[in-house]
Design an enzyme around this catalytic site. Structure first.
Site, mmCIF file in Angstrom:
data_model
loop_
_atom_site.group_PDB
_atom_site.id
_atom_site.type_symbol
_atom_site.label_atom_id
_atom_site.label_comp_id
_atom_site.label_asym_id
_atom_site.label_seq_id
_atom_site.Cartn_x
_atom_site.Cartn_y
_atom_site.Cartn_z
ATOM 1 N N ARG A 29 45.954 47.861 32.180
ATOM 2 C CA ARG A 29 45.341 47.555 30.893
ATOM 3 C C ARG A 29 44.358 46.384 30.943
ATOM 4 O O ARG A 29 43.234 46.485 30.445
ATOM 5 C CB ARG A 29 46.414 47.229 29.835
ATOM 6 C CG ARG A 29 46.971 48.419 29.133
ATOM 7 C CD ARG A 29 48.431 48.207 28.881
ATOM 8 N NE ARG A 29 49.107 48.152 30.159
ATOM 9 C CZ ARG A 29 49.531 49.249 30.802
ATOM 10 N NH1 ARG A 29 49.392 50.414 30.257
ATOM 11 N NH2 ARG A 29 50.108 49.157 31.989
ATOM 12 N N THR A 30 44.790 45.267 31.495
ATOM 13 C CA THR A 30 43.949 44.068 31.401
ATOM 14 C C THR A 30 42.666 44.265 32.199
ATOM 15 O O THR A 30 41.564 44.018 31.700
ATOM 16 C CB THR A 30 44.729 42.833 31.900
ATOM 17 O OG1 THR A 30 46.016 42.842 31.287
ATOM 18 C CG2 THR A 30 44.015 41.555 31.548
ATOM 19 N N LYS A 41 41.440 36.463 54.365
ATOM 20 C CA LYS A 41 41.148 35.631 55.553
ATOM 21 C C LYS A 41 41.529 34.170 55.326
ATOM 22 O O LYS A 41 41.267 33.325 56.168
ATOM 23 C CB LYS A 41 39.642 35.700 55.865
ATOM 24 C CG LYS A 41 39.117 37.094 56.129
ATOM 25 C CD LYS A 41 37.595 37.052 56.253
ATOM 26 C CE LYS A 41 36.975 38.387 55.914
ATOM 27 N NZ LYS A 41 35.560 38.253 55.542
ATOM 28 N N ARG A 79 43.327 37.301 37.380
ATOM 29 C CA ARG A 79 44.800 37.413 37.340
ATOM 30 C C ARG A 79 45.328 36.968 38.686
ATOM 31 O O ARG A 79 44.782 37.340 39.731
ATOM 32 C CB ARG A 79 45.241 38.842 37.051
ATOM 33 C CG ARG A 79 46.749 39.020 37.234
ATOM 34 C CD ARG A 79 47.252 40.345 36.752
ATOM 35 N NE ARG A 79 47.239 40.410 35.298
ATOM 36 C CZ ARG A 79 47.778 41.404 34.600
ATOM 37 N NH1 ARG A 79 48.371 42.401 35.221
ATOM 38 N NH2 ARG A 79 47.731 41.405 33.287
ATOM 39 N N HIS A 87 49.499 34.595 29.232
ATOM 40 C CA HIS A 87 48.643 35.792 29.222
ATOM 41 C C HIS A 87 47.857 35.769 27.893
ATOM 42 O O HIS A 87 48.126 36.547 26.984
ATOM 43 C CB HIS A 87 49.507 37.044 29.345
ATOM 44 C CG HIS A 87 48.762 38.294 29.702
ATOM 45 N ND1 HIS A 87 47.386 38.424 29.597
ATOM 46 C CD2 HIS A 87 49.218 39.497 30.156
ATOM 47 C CE1 HIS A 87 47.042 39.654 29.983
ATOM 48 N NE2 HIS A 87 48.127 40.314 30.323
HETATM 49 N N1 CP Z 1 49.729 44.230 29.321
HETATM 50 C C1 CP Z 1 49.287 44.059 30.576
HETATM 51 O O1 CP Z 1 49.001 42.934 31.017
HETATM 52 O O2 CP Z 1 49.216 45.211 31.315
HETATM 53 P P1 CP Z 1 48.643 45.330 32.789
HETATM 54 O O3 CP Z 1 49.593 44.586 33.701
HETATM 55 O O4 CP Z 1 48.570 46.790 33.071
HETATM 56 O O5 CP Z 1 47.294 44.660 32.812
#
Ligand code: CP
Length: 314
Positions: free
Chosen positions: A56-57, A85, A106, A134
């Protein structure tokens, strides 16, 4: 030298309540009228650096930038980058700032996007750092609450599942406190309770009632928003502990018998088995719409940080 107006989003507190409200409202307009915004990022590039898996993100950010007329670079597997590396985050970020106008990161390590922002000459967005924060999921959650409940303030919100490691909970609960939630109900096994430092912060800083429960059925009739979460397998130190807790909660229609008619069920997704598939057709279930709305609030966020469209200066 960083641009004087350079802003990042590392945690929800980086934005004021007014800024968050404006983003949510713009996200709603982008959802209803996407064509109005289809070229405001023309010529700009978004880099997504995902050191940890995502559906999703990652793809909602990609989709958001493409819907704004921009372009994309990046990786979804750090093993294909020079991190493999041994390159440091600081060096990667310095370089990626030459190739892109905004960076989404991320990382499994808490604080990695914050570190990146300290070395970056372009805006950095935290797309999830370990079990910490998040913030763009929180923006997604807020837009969902705005659309389905009509306002952000005054709700009784129950958080269920892995409240210890669930970064979506850590970001959202603090933000809902800032939006003067009526009450929080924390439903988790003892091993996965909300960190006590965060609980203390909520109690000391905000005057919000907090109730703890072990089962959804005990408290279901009070809830306006039920926020289900996955047990975060990847944060456990051993498989045995995960196996013991992985089926702590499985939401079924039976357990919703006494729920308010207008309660909504949210989940950041992915789900494993904490919501039974039969619940998907329950009128209260909004978790798939929630993931759709994530695109539009991320469009709003990109516009804000790049100062384009409604956020253009002068
Ligand atoms: N909600 C969410 O962060 O989903 P993903 O891990 O798929 O990005």
């Amino acid at each position: 030298m960083n641009h004087p107006s350079l802003r990042h989003l590392i945690e929800p507190e980086d934005f004021t309540i007014e800024e968050i409200k404006k983003l949510v409202s713009l996200g709603e307009d982008m959802y209803k009228n996407p064509s109005k915004y289809s070229d405001i990022c023309k010529g700009q590039i978004l880099a997504s650096l995902f050191y940890e898996p995502s559906t999703r993100t990652k793809f909602s950010f990609d989709s958001a930038m493409l819907r704004l007329g921009g372009n994309l670079v990046g990786f979804a597997d750090a093993n294909t980058s020079s991190a493999k590396k041994g390159e440091s985050i600081a060096d990667t970020i310095r370089v990626m700032g030459y190739y892109a106008d905004i960076i989404v990161m991320r990382h499994p390590k808490e604080g990695a996007p914050k570190l990146a922002s300290m070395y970056s000459e372009v805006p950095v967005i935290n797309a999830g750092d370990g079990g910490h924060q998040h913030p763009t999921q929180t923006l997604t959650d807020l837009l969902t609450i705005q659309v389905y409940k009509g306002q952000l303030e005054g709700h009784t919100v129950a958080f269920c599942g892995d409240l210890k490691y669930g970064r979506t909970v850590h970001s959202l609960i603090r933000t809902m406190a800032r939006f003067k939630a009526k009450k929080f109900i924390l439903i988790s096994p003892e091993e996965l309770e909300l960190p006590s430092s965060l609980k203390r912060q909520l109690q000391d800083q905000y005057d919000i009632e907090i109730q703890e429960a072990r089962y959804i059925e005990e408290v279901v009739e009070q809830i306006d928003i039920l926020y289900m979460t996955r047990i975060q397998k990847e944060r456990f130190f051993n498989e045995e502990d995960y196996l013991k807790l992985k089926n702590s909660y499985i939401l079924t229609n039976d357990k919703l018998e006494n729920a308010k008619e207008d309660m909504i069920i949210m989940h950041p997704l992915p789900r494993v088995n904490e919501i039974s598939y039969e619940v998907d057709s329950n009128k209260r279930a909004v978790y798939f719409e929630q993931s759709k709305l994530g695109v539009y609030v991320r469009m709003a966020l990109i516009s804000k940080l790049l100062e384009v469209g409604p956020y253009a200066r002068g």
